[in-house]
Design an enzyme around this catalytic site. Structure first.
Site, PDB file in Angstrom:
ATOM      1  CE  LYS A  22    -118.617  69.776  11.554  1.00  0.00           C
ATOM      2  NZ  LYS A  22    -118.299  68.631  12.048  1.00  0.00           N
ATOM      3  CG  ASN A  23    -118.388  69.863  15.631  1.00  0.00           C
ATOM      4  OD1 ASN A  23    -118.789  69.108  14.585  1.00  0.00           O
ATOM      5  ND2 ASN A  23    -117.179  70.276  15.572  1.00  0.00           N
ATOM      6  CB  CYS A 117    -112.214  64.880   9.009  1.00  0.00           C
ATOM      7  SG  CYS A 117    -113.364  66.146   8.490  1.00  0.00           S
ATOM      8  NE  ARG A 122    -111.430  61.919  14.291  1.00  0.00           N
ATOM      9  CZ  ARG A 122    -112.134  62.907  14.134  1.00  0.00           C
ATOM     10  NH1 ARG A 122    -112.534  62.768  12.573  1.00  0.00           N
ATOM     11  NH2 ARG A 122    -112.885  63.611  14.809  1.00  0.00           N
ATOM     12  CG  ASP A 306    -112.364  71.291  14.322  1.00  0.00           C
ATOM     13  OD1 ASP A 306    -111.580  70.587  14.047  1.00  0.00           O
ATOM     14  OD2 ASP A 306    -113.329  71.346  15.004  1.00  0.00           O
ATOM     15  NE  ARG A 398    -118.740  65.350   7.064  1.00  0.00           N
ATOM     16  CZ  ARG A 398    -117.636  65.498   7.803  1.00  0.00           C
ATOM     17  NH1 ARG A 398    -116.432  65.094   7.145  1.00  0.00           N
ATOM     18  NH2 ARG A 398    -117.683  65.350   9.037  1.00  0.00           N
TER      19      ARG A 398
HETATM   20  N1  EPU Z   1    -109.184  60.254  21.630  1.00  0.00           N
HETATM   21  C1  EPU Z   1    -108.805  59.333  22.006  1.00  0.00           C
HETATM   22  N2  EPU Z   1    -109.941  58.292  22.560  1.00  0.00           N
HETATM   23  C2  EPU Z   1    -111.129  58.411  22.543  1.00  0.00           C
HETATM   24  C3  EPU Z   1    -111.474  59.803  22.097  1.00  0.00           C
HETATM   25  C4  EPU Z   1    -110.518  60.696  21.524  1.00  0.00           C
HETATM   26  O1  EPU Z   1    -107.672  58.822  22.132  1.00  0.00           O
HETATM   27  O2  EPU Z   1    -111.905  57.703  22.913  1.00  0.00           O
HETATM   28  C5  EPU Z   1    -108.201  61.347  21.200  1.00  0.00           C
HETATM   29  C6  EPU Z   1    -108.419  61.683  19.487  1.00  0.00           C
HETATM   30  O3  EPU Z   1    -107.781  60.750  18.701  1.00  0.00           O
HETATM   31  C7  EPU Z   1    -107.790  63.090  19.518  1.00  0.00           C
HETATM   32  C8  EPU Z   1    -108.313  63.614  20.755  1.00  0.00           C
HETATM   33  O4  EPU Z   1    -108.362  62.576  21.585  1.00  0.00           O
HETATM   34  O5  EPU Z   1    -106.388  62.762  19.266  1.00  0.00           O
HETATM   35  C9  EPU Z   1    -109.537  64.568  20.712  1.00  0.00           C
HETATM   36  O6  EPU Z   1    -110.542  63.899  20.120  1.00  0.00           O
HETATM   37  P1  EPU Z   1    -112.198  64.423  20.493  1.00  0.00           P
HETATM   38  O7  EPU Z   1    -112.450  63.235  20.863  1.00  0.00           O
HETATM   39  O8  EPU Z   1    -112.003  65.764  21.380  1.00  0.00           O
HETATM   40  O9  EPU Z   1    -112.439  64.732  19.100  1.00  0.00           O
HETATM   41  P2  EPU Z   1    -114.041  64.222  18.365  1.00  0.00           P
HETATM   42  O10 EPU Z   1    -115.070  64.259  19.485  1.00  0.00           O
HETATM   43  O11 EPU Z   1    -113.728  62.992  17.531  1.00  0.00           O
HETATM   44  C10 EPU Z   1    -114.691  66.648  17.918  1.00  0.00           C
HETATM   45  C11 EPU Z   1    -115.130  67.485  16.787  1.00  0.00           C
HETATM   46  C12 EPU Z   1    -113.993  67.614  15.815  1.00  0.00           C
HETATM   47  C13 EPU Z   1    -112.798  68.474  16.485  1.00  0.00           C
HETATM   48  C14 EPU Z   1    -112.344  67.483  17.735  1.00  0.00           C
HETATM   49  C15 EPU Z   1    -111.536  68.315  18.760  1.00  0.00           C
HETATM   50  C16 EPU Z   1    -117.445  66.741  16.420  1.00  0.00           C
HETATM   51  C17 EPU Z   1    -118.436  65.899  15.661  1.00  0.00           C
HETATM   52  N3  EPU Z   1    -116.089  66.845  16.181  1.00  0.00           N
HETATM   53  O12 EPU Z   1    -114.029  65.455  17.469  1.00  0.00           O
HETATM   54  O13 EPU Z   1    -114.568  68.486  14.818  1.00  0.00           O
HETATM   55  O14 EPU Z   1    -111.562  68.473  15.797  1.00  0.00           O
HETATM   56  O15 EPU Z   1    -113.686  67.574  18.532  1.00  0.00           O
HETATM   57  O16 EPU Z   1    -112.062  69.671  19.003  1.00  0.00           O
HETATM   58  O17 EPU Z   1    -117.858  67.603  17.466  1.00  0.00           O
HETATM   59  C18 EPU Z   1    -114.473  69.439  12.524  1.00  0.00           C
HETATM   60  O18 EPU Z   1    -115.481  69.936  12.984  1.00  0.00           O
HETATM   61  O19 EPU Z   1    -114.126  69.553  11.437  1.00  0.00           O
HETATM   62  C19 EPU Z   1    -114.100  68.299  13.418  1.00  0.00           C
HETATM   63  C20 EPU Z   1    -113.223  67.424  13.088  1.00  0.00           C
END
Ligand code: EPU
Length: 429
Positions: A22-23, A117, A122, A306, A398
């Site tokens: 998915k990701n 989620c 975030r 995850d 999803r």
């Molecule tokens: N963060 C910040 N600032 C930013 C971006 C992130 O503070 O500008 C913080 C977030 O709040 C969090 C941490 O950094 O505490 C990590 O966030 P990250 O950006 O890595 O997460 P994401 O890109 O929003 C993706 C996956 C998530 C998965 C996370 C961590 C996708 C679409 N989503 O989210 O997947 O939990 O990486 O591996 O790729 C899922 O598939 O169920 C899911 C939630």
């Protein structure tokens, strides 16, 4: 209202095929915008997040043709607008990858703030900082991200304060055609970050170092079409591994990259399960009692956040007291109240959960609070005594391709029911 109904107690046995990640898919679909020719994407998971990403591209004017359930050809070389619709964008996190892709191709993007989620705040500050370093002006007005690079994008150095998957992907998308070289430091190393880099390189990009914490991107003038097959889903595979161990079953989990599963395998073995690795499959089985472990979620190659709800669920029936430390998100234990309805003994304090052994969970009516919490409820239902009803299953759909069909094939007693809503009942009376 749709629900899953599970009669627990069956051991999972047999073979299950894992779908595309998915990701990775949700990053690769917007990346198609960067190509000047059509792209053929294979091994796409058939899930709502993927169809929403494709709908957003289509609404921008891209030409989309499905070859079969998991293969699509997209020609996004002549889109008619750079504005992403609210309705779909707000349903998921990955819609913000359109900012990077549109900026990278057209130097302008208008994308609603993403949904996804709910694990507490975030922020997207690291993404914005990356776009600005490349030369874009970024503002958020009335819930929409506006990004524009009047003079085009220029390669730069970006150091992330915090390892971020989304930030790494978004900056990569924006920088791939920028003039000069971009270096991302403290980059995320997740398999889907590497998969996106491989996809872009197959289109003619020059990206090195993906999978390490320093990624170097030499901007190229043009990207061509490609044919690309998405990697298997690490988290879907991990979820079936834990579901197998939870039921004391034995399942060959096929179409996986065992290296991506190492942290999950290590914890399962520590708990007393057996995991045999093959080239592109893992055989999971569990016979004896499960032992307690401590888990701290971490960025790749650590135990993925995850997989945290699924591990916490398995640990409810592991002998002894286990501690799960969530180090990525502030608020990812909301589902614990649902597990308590099923008899689990868990205390949560902030980012830490303390789990005391109970001999068994008992079926109950519960809800899927989010995608992976929903997967955890399925695992809980499979190992519980009696019947479990899971509401709000749209979260699960999803991200999990045909979860009911796949689980039934390996012996689970699970079905999806569509309960008539009030209007339908009135019509029937
Ligand atoms: N963060 C910040 N600032 C930013 C971006 C992130 O503070 O500008 C913080 C977030 O709040 C969090 C941490 O950094 O505490 C990590 O966030 P990250 O950006 O890595 O997460 P994401 O890109 O929003 C993706 C996956 C998530 C998965 C996370 C961590 C996708 C679409 N989503 O989210 O997947 O939990 O990486 O591996 O790729 C899922 O598939 O169920 C899911 C939630």
């Amino acid at each position: 209202m749709e629900k899953f109904i599970i009669n627990g107690g069956n051991k999972l046995m047999g073979e299950v095929e894992i779908s595309g990640a998915k990701n990775a898919a949700v990053a690769i679909i917007p990346a198609v915008l960067l190509a000047d020719e059509p792209c053929r994407i294979e091994n796409l998971p058939d899930i709502i997040d993927v169809s929403n990403m494709i709908k957003m591209l289509h609404q921008m004017g891209a030409d989309v043709k499905f070859v079969n359930r998991s293969t699509v050809i997209i020609d996004a070389s002549k889109i008619t607008n750079v504005h992403v619709e609210q309705d779909w964008a707000r349903k998921m996190r990955a819609s913000y990858y359109f900012v990077g892709a549109l900026l990278g191709k057209y130097n302008v993007a208008e994308v609603p703030m993403p949904g996804g989620c709910d694990f507490g705040v975030r922020p997207i500050d690291q993404h914005v900082r990356g776009f600005e370093a490349l030369g874009a002006e970024v503002s958020v007005e009335h819930g929409v991200i506006y990004a524009r690079a009047k003079n085009g994008l220029t390669g730069c150095s970006v150091y992330f304060d915090q390892v971020t998957v989304g930030g790494t992907i978004n900056v990569m998308l924006a920088a791939v055609k920028a003039s000069g070289t971009t270096i991302i430091e403290n980059a995320a190393k997740e398999p889907h970050v590497v998969d996106l880099a491989n996809f872009l390189n197959s289109m003619g990009a020059d990206i090195r170092g993906a999978g390490t914490d320093t990624i170097k991107i030499n901007g190229v003038f043009r990207l061509h079409g490609t044919t690309y097959s998405i990697i298997p889903d690490q988290i879907e595979a991990g979820t079936y591994m834990l579901a197998t161990a939870a039921t004391g079953g034995r399942v060959l989990i096929k179409n996986v990259i065992p290296k991506h599963l190492e942290s999950i395998t290590a914890k399962l073995c520590e708990m007393g399960a057996e995991v045999e690795e093959f080239d592109d499959a893992v055989l999971v089985s569990r016979e004896g009692t499960m032992k307690r472990v401590n888990i701290k979620t971490q960025a790749y190659p650590g135990v993925p956040t995850d997989m945290q709800p699924q591990f916490t669920t398995l640990l409810t029936v592991a002998e002894g007291t286990s501690i799960v430390n969530e180090s990525v998100y502030d608020n990812r234990f909301k589902y614990v109240d649902e597990l308590k309805r099923m008899g689990a003994s868990i205390q949560v304090d902030g980012r830490v959960a303390v789990i005391q052994y109970v001999p068994t969970l008992t079926g109950a009516a519960v809800k899927a609070c989010d995608l992976r919490a929903g997967a955890a409820m399925i695992i809980a239902g499979l190992m519980a005594k009696g019947t479990t009803e899971i509401e709000d299953i749209y979260h699960i759909e999803r991200g999990y391709d045909d979860v009911v069909g796949k689980l039934r094939l390996i012996g689970a007693d699970i079905k999806k029911i569509v309960r008539p809503d009030k209007t339908e009942l009135h019509r029937a009376l």
